[in-house]
Scaffold this active site. Structure first.
Site, PDB file in Angstrom:
ATOM      1  N   THR A 240       0.937  -0.898  -0.182  1.00 14.69           N
ATOM      2  CA  THR A 240      -0.055  -0.005  -0.002  1.00 14.69           C
ATOM      3  C   THR A 240       0.924   1.223  -0.108  1.00 14.69           C
ATOM      4  O   THR A 240       1.344   1.522   0.925  1.00 14.69           O
ATOM      5  CB  THR A 240      -0.644   0.165   1.274  1.00 14.69           C
ATOM      6  OG1 THR A 240      -1.383  -1.285   1.533  1.00 14.69           O
ATOM      7  CG2 THR A 240      -2.090   0.864   1.145  1.00 14.69           C
TER       8      THR A 240
ATOM      9  N   ASP B 251      12.061   7.244 -11.677  1.00 12.84           N
ATOM     10  CA  ASP B 251      12.105   6.907 -10.061  1.00 12.84           C
ATOM     11  C   ASP B 251      12.910   5.422  -9.757  1.00 12.84           C
ATOM     12  O   ASP B 251      12.749   4.739  -9.078  1.00 12.84           O
ATOM     13  CB  ASP B 251      10.657   6.718  -9.722  1.00 12.84           C
ATOM     14  CG  ASP B 251      10.513   6.618  -8.153  1.00 12.84           C
ATOM     15  OD1 ASP B 251      11.396   7.054  -7.551  1.00 12.84           O
ATOM     16  OD2 ASP B 251       9.561   6.006  -7.892  1.00 12.84           O
TER      17      ASP B 251
HETATM   18 MN    MN Z   1       7.558   1.790  -6.249  1.00 14.21          MN
END
Ligand code: MN
Ligand code: ADP
Length: 494
Positions: free
Chosen positions: A240, A383
């Site tokens: 999550t 990222d």
């Molecule tokens: Mn991630």
């Protein structure tokens, strides 16, 4: 004076046989009744109280049918209102608890059991005191005077107000509704059972935490995937995050055009708007989405993140970079192959302890993947770090590419530089002596030849390049196809 009063002189003269006759007794009684309660007798003989309950029972049935019809219409209207209020919103309001017919409730039978015994009527004791005494036996044992029924009926109607507050009784008093005990009891029992049923339903919902992570619409999407057989079961939540929730699922049946992996990861993009404000810069300036961005509402933008991840994964797949394989995209829900086994996701690179040999191997693999990503996929991960690389089957897998952009994105090179910093720091700390520093890595991946030997100057050059590209867009209406100007850069390899 005689305490019994003077005997009345009666003009009736009859034989003893006549006096004893039942026939006569009945006639006399009727005469007496007529004198005392003329209207009662008329009513008693009217069409409504006939001793048999034929009319009443068919009325009850009619009422039940009408009630059913009403409930259906009521629920349909409720659904329409729900839909209108919620629109396409990710955050939606549910009117489920207000429904007449509870859709999930199929085990109502156990409620009915304790309803069978209707002999005891706690309300029958309250006989209205205004009922005139009758000194005779009525026609049938259950005869009641009209007056009784009216008072009793009104009382019953008023008592409905005591039902659970969510049980809508309507304005019975206003319309002077008179409920017979039978109907009232049935309603009372119904109200009581509804109350318990709703409570149970509520309880069920409160205690089911497994699906709390997603909103009802997403849950519906997931249910549909299972219902269609595409997925076998959704077993649980893997992660999550701020922007997404990831579930594990076992794949279901293959369709004509699709083979479903035995284990799948379902990435549900979160739909709270706050989280996506920070991401604007990734997508707003991505020319692939430029025309669409301005016209879209936030919900559609969130779907675009999922779409973006799908496209980027497909590019990577085509280049042979180890990454999840796309199974299907439905709105903001992306299903892909699961990296891991038996419900256990592969560990992130940050969580796994590799031998120095594996560490070195992982480094060269990543270097290679970054180059492939840049040149073959025309992408910058944006990222990339030990958090978004999984170690599985003795190699590194890249995940989480929804924010990846093309190198010519206005901030594409800055993103690449950040990626390079993360990677080189991780491997330098991890003891890989061969690991390039961030600037060398940047040049190796991009094929550019930025010579600045300190970070500040290096970054300044990167930004200058980005600006040059933007100016080119301004002047020529299109981007440079690539930043690389001095021939094909060498592909780094082990
Ligand atoms: Mn991630
Ligand atoms: P976020 O944007 O929330 O970081 P990610 O795509 O990184 O989303 O997924 C979050 C976590 O879920 C990952 O760190 C990984 O542990 C797990 N995960 C995501 N995709 C997969 C997959 N295809 N197979 C196994 N685990 C996955």
């Amino acid at each position: 004076q005689c305490p019994w009063g003077a005997p009345s002189t009666t003009s009736i003269s009859c034989s003893l046989a006549d006096v004893m006759s039942e026939q006569l007794a009945k006639e006399l009684q009727l005469e007496e009744e007529n004198a005392a309660f003329p209207e009662v007798v008329a009513a008693a003989e009217g069409p409504f109280i006939t001793g048999e309950n034929i009319d009443t029972s068919s009325d009850l049935m009619l009422a039940q049918m009408l009630q059913m019809e009403f409930d259906r219409e009521y629920d349909a209207q409720l659904r329409r209102e729900e839909k209108k209020i919620n629109g396409d919103s990710k955050v939606s309001i549910s009117f489920e608890n207000y429904r007449k017919v509870h859709p999930y409730d199929s085990d109502s039978s156990e409620d009915e059991v304790d309803w069978q015994d209707t002999r005891h009527d706690p309300y029958r004791a309250d006989k209205p005191t205004t009922t005139p005494r009758r000194g005779f036996i009525g026609k049938g044992k259950d005869i009641t005077t009209k007056h009784d029924e009216v008072v009793c009926g009104r009382k019953n109607t008023a008592r409905m107000e005591n039902f659970a507050p969510e049980f809508q009784v309507g304005d019975g008093i206003g319309m002077d509704l008179k409920l017979s005990n039978q109907v009232f009891n049935a309603l009372k029992q119904h109200a009581y059972s509804e109350e318990r049923r709703s409570a149970r339903l509520h309880e069920k919902k409160e205690h089911s935490t497994a699906e709390k992570a997603v909103d009802p619409k997403t849950r519906l999407l997931l249910y549909k995937m299972v219902n269609s057989g595409m997925l076998e079961t959704i077993t649980g939540c893997i992660s999550t995050g701020k922007e997404s929730v990831v579930f594990h699922a076992y794949g279901g049946n293959a369709t004509e055009d699709k083979v479903i992996p035995p284990e799948c990861a379902i990435k549900v993009f979160k739909t709270t708007l706050n989280e996506f404000k920070n991401r604007d810069k990734y997508i707003k300036d991505d020319y692939r989405f430029k025309d669409r961005f301005s016209k879209l509402n936030p919900r559609k933008i969130i779907r675009m993140w999922a779409e973006k991840e799908m496209h980027n994964l497909t590019r990577m797949q085509n280049a042979g970079i180890p990454c999840p394989q796309v199974v299907i995209l439905k709105k903001h829900v992306l299903v892909m192959s699961f990296i891991g086994q038996d419900q256990v996701p592969a560990p992130k690179l940050k969580d796994v302890t590799l031998s120095s040999e594996d560490m070195k191997k992982a480094y060269y693999q990543i270097l290679n993947m970054m180059q492939q990503l840049y040149r073959e996929c025309n992408l910058v991960h944006a990222d990339l770090s030990e958090y978004n690389m999984l170690w599985h089957d003795g190699k590194v897998w890249l995940i989480d590419v929804s924010q990846s952009v093309e190198p010519t994105h206005p901030h594409g090179l800055e993103f690449l530089f950040r990626d390079c910093r993360n990677v080189s720091q991780f491997f330098q700390k991890g003891g890989v002596a061969e690991a390039l520093n961030e600037r060398e890595l940047f040049n190796a991946v991009s094929g550019l030849n930025i010579t600045a030997d300190n970070e500040v100057d290096f970054q300044a050059e990167i930004e200058a390049l980005e600006k040059m590209n933007e100016d080119h867009v301004q002047n020529h209406g299109k981007k440079l196809s690539t930043f690389s100007s001095d021939g094909d850069p060498p592909i780094y390899d082990e």
